[in-house]
Write a protein that holds these residues in place. Structure first.
Motif, short mmCIF file in Angstrom:
data_model
loop_
_atom_site.label_atom_id
_atom_site.label_comp_id
_atom_site.label_asym_id
_atom_site.label_seq_id
_atom_site.Cartn_x
_atom_site.Cartn_y
_atom_site.Cartn_z
N ALA A 7 6.03 -11.63 -3.85
CA ALA A 7 5.35 -10.33 -3.96
C ALA A 7 5.97 -9.62 -5.15
CB ALA A 7 5.55 -9.52 -2.68
N ASP A 59 -3.58 -8.37 -4.47
CA ASP A 59 -3.46 -7.68 -3.19
C ASP A 59 -3.85 -6.22 -3.34
OD1 ASP A 59 -2.72 -6.63 -0.77
OD2 ASP A 59 -0.57 -6.88 -1.09
N LYS A 61 -5.83 -5.01 -0.84
CA LYS A 61 -6.20 -4.72 0.56
C LYS A 61 -7.51 -3.92 0.60
CE LYS A 61 -1.51 -4.92 2.29
NZ LYS A 61 -0.82 -4.91 0.97
N ILE A 84 -7.19 -10.08 -1.57
CA ILE A 84 -6.84 -9.73 -0.19
C ILE A 84 -7.64 -8.49 0.22
CG2 ILE A 84 -4.98 -8.94 1.33
CD1 ILE A 84 -3.07 -10.63 -0.50
N GLU A 118 -3.19 -8.08 11.23
CA GLU A 118 -2.23 -7.07 11.71
C GLU A 118 -1.10 -6.96 10.70
OE1 GLU A 118 -1.00 -7.63 15.82
OE2 GLU A 118 1.05 -7.09 15.31
N SER A 120 2.71 -5.74 9.01
CA SER A 120 4.07 -6.05 9.44
C SER A 120 4.92 -4.83 9.80
CB SER A 120 4.79 -6.82 8.33
OG SER A 120 4.80 -6.05 7.13
N ILE A 170 -0.88 -16.17 5.33
CA ILE A 170 0.15 -15.69 4.42
C ILE A 170 0.88 -14.58 5.18
CG2 ILE A 170 -1.26 -16.35 2.43
CD1 ILE A 170 -1.54 -13.45 1.68
N VAL A 174 9.67 -11.27 5.98
CA VAL A 174 10.99 -11.89 5.89
C VAL A 174 11.74 -11.22 4.73
CG1 VAL A 174 12.07 -14.03 5.05
CG2 VAL A 174 10.43 -14.10 6.94
N ALA A 176 13.55 -8.11 3.19
CA ALA A 176 13.82 -6.67 3.30
C ALA A 176 13.33 -6.06 4.62
CB ALA A 176 13.19 -5.94 2.12
N GLN A 177 12.27 -6.62 5.20
CA GLN A 177 11.74 -6.04 6.46
C GLN A 177 12.40 -6.64 7.70
OE1 GLN A 177 7.35 -5.45 6.52
NE2 GLN A 177 7.37 -6.04 4.37
N ILE A 195 5.70 -14.76 2.45
CA ILE A 195 5.72 -13.81 1.32
C ILE A 195 7.10 -13.16 1.25
CG2 ILE A 195 4.73 -11.70 0.36
CD1 ILE A 195 2.21 -12.22 2.01
N VAL A 196 7.73 -13.19 0.09
CA VAL A 196 9.01 -12.50 -0.09
C VAL A 196 8.93 -11.66 -1.36
CG1 VAL A 196 11.52 -12.69 -0.29
CG2 VAL A 196 10.24 -14.42 1.02
N GLY A 197 9.28 -10.39 -1.24
CA GLY A 197 9.27 -9.48 -2.39
C GLY A 197 10.67 -9.04 -2.76
N ARG A 198 11.10 -7.89 -2.17
CA ARG A 198 12.36 -7.25 -2.58
C ARG A 198 13.57 -8.17 -2.50
NH1 ARG A 198 11.36 -2.30 1.30
NH2 ARG A 198 10.08 -3.93 2.25
N TYR A 201 13.06 -9.94 -5.93
CA TYR A 201 13.06 -9.22 -7.21
C TYR A 201 14.13 -8.15 -7.32
CZ TYR A 201 9.98 -5.57 -5.14
OH TYR A 201 9.43 -4.57 -4.36
O1 O7E Z 1 8.98 -6.42 2.09
P1 O7E Z 1 8.90 -7.21 0.81
O2 O7E Z 1 9.56 -6.53 -0.34
O3 O7E Z 1 9.34 -8.65 1.00
O4 O7E Z 1 7.37 -7.27 0.37
C1 O7E Z 1 6.34 -7.61 1.25
C2 O7E Z 1 5.02 -7.60 0.51
O5 O7E Z 1 3.99 -7.89 1.44
C3 O7E Z 1 4.67 -6.27 -0.13
O6 O7E Z 1 3.88 -6.57 -1.28
C4 O7E Z 1 3.82 -5.58 0.91
O7 O7E Z 1 2.90 -4.68 0.34
C5 O7E Z 1 3.10 -6.78 1.52
N1 O7E Z 1 2.65 -6.66 2.91
C6 O7E Z 1 3.51 -6.32 3.90
O8 O7E Z 1 4.70 -6.10 3.68
N2 O7E Z 1 3.03 -6.18 5.18
C7 O7E Z 1 1.75 -6.45 5.53
O9 O7E Z 1 1.41 -6.35 6.68
C8 O7E Z 1 0.87 -6.87 4.53
C9 O7E Z 1 1.35 -7.02 3.24
C10 O7E Z 1 0.49 -7.64 2.30
O10 O7E Z 1 0.84 -8.08 1.25
O11 O7E Z 1 -0.75 -7.85 2.66
C11 O7E Z 1 -1.43 -8.76 1.96
C12 O7E Z 1 -0.68 -10.08 1.97
#
Ligand code: O7E
Length: 217
Positions: A7, A59, A61, A84, A118, A120, A170, A174, A176-177, A195-198, A201
């Motif tokens: 992400a 993304d 949404k 998405i 749903e 996260s 997807i 996992v 940061a959350q 999906i992994v973001g923070r 990065y």
């Molecule tokens: O918490 P991170 O930094 O690992 O990033 C999570 C990414 O997933 C971030 O881009 C956020 O906007 C997205 N996301 C969620 O965290 N929760 C959701 O329920 C849905 C998304 C999302 O990306 O939806 C489309 C895949």
């Protein structure tokens, strides 16, 4: 083994390019959303694709009436490999996006439509969770390519994956959350994405972090 989706929610183009190039060895797909597109422009999707040669999913949404969803999908899929959208807006709104993706498929350009069931975060329990199973059923009916379901709730992840059984999953949450990767790995398979973001990065060494996640997967 599920695949790794980065992400890429950074706000600076040079940082986005640097991180995506550094991590591309370990990342299977890149997700770009409002933060990076609003900080730059829609063309960032094409530029990241050119630099990394990775699949890029957009993304936004998308959650509007069919006529507006169609316009957003047309503009987005001009650049991205997939889009998405939200499922709670109903069948006709999602169908409008699928129709645009099908137009691309007819000219040999495959585009993915991925629908949120749903989310996260904690607040998703209030209004989304009570209807999420119905949304996942609609995913099956519409034959969307993929669904989004939460890694923060592995039990719900499992239920939603089973309901939408033709779609890949997807799954964010996992890192940061605080989602438990080991529990998530009991549910997801090789067609799915974590999906992994923070956690990548924002790490002082994004490449090492991406490598660690890839190895854990
Ligand atoms: O918490 P991170 O930094 O690992 O990033 C999570 C990414 O997933 C971030 O881009 C956020 O906007 C997205 N996301 C969620 O965290 N929760 C959701 O329920 C849905 C998304 C999302 O990306 O939806 C489309 C895949």
């Amino acid at each position: 083994m599920p695949k790794l989706m980065l992400a890429l929610d950074v706000l600076d183009e040079s940082e986005a390019i640097k991180i995506s190039e550094e991590t591309s060895e370990y990342v299977d797909c890149i997700k770009i959303g409002y933060p990076l597109v609003l900080a730059t422009d829609l063309g960032i999707i094409k530029r990241i694709k050119e630099k990394t040669n990775k699949e890029v999913i957009c993304d936004f949404k998308v959650a509007d009436i069919p006529a507006t969803n169609e316009k957003i999908a047309r503009l987005t899929l001009n650049y991205a490999d997939g889009i998405i959208c939200q499922g709670f807006v109903g069948l006709d709104s999602v169908k409008a996006i699928i129709n645009v993706a099908e137009e691309y498929k007819q000219v040999g350009n495959s585009k993915k439509v991925i629908m949120v069931t749903e989310m996260s975060h904690e607040g998703a329990k209030s209004f989304m969770q009570p209807i999420a199973n119905e949304i996942a059923k609609m995913a099956g009916k519409l034959n969307v390519d993929g669904i989004v379901a939460p890694s923060t709730r592995p039990t719900r992840l499992k239920e939603l994956k089973e309901i939408a059984n033709n779609a890949f999953v997807i799954s964010p949450g996992v890192g940061a959350q605080g989602g438990d990767l080991q529990e998530v790995l009991k549910v997801l398979d090789e067609n799915d994405y974590v999906i992994v973001g923070r956690a990548i990065y924002l790490n002082e060494n994004p490449k090492e972090s991406a490598k660690k996640y890839k190895e854990l997967l």
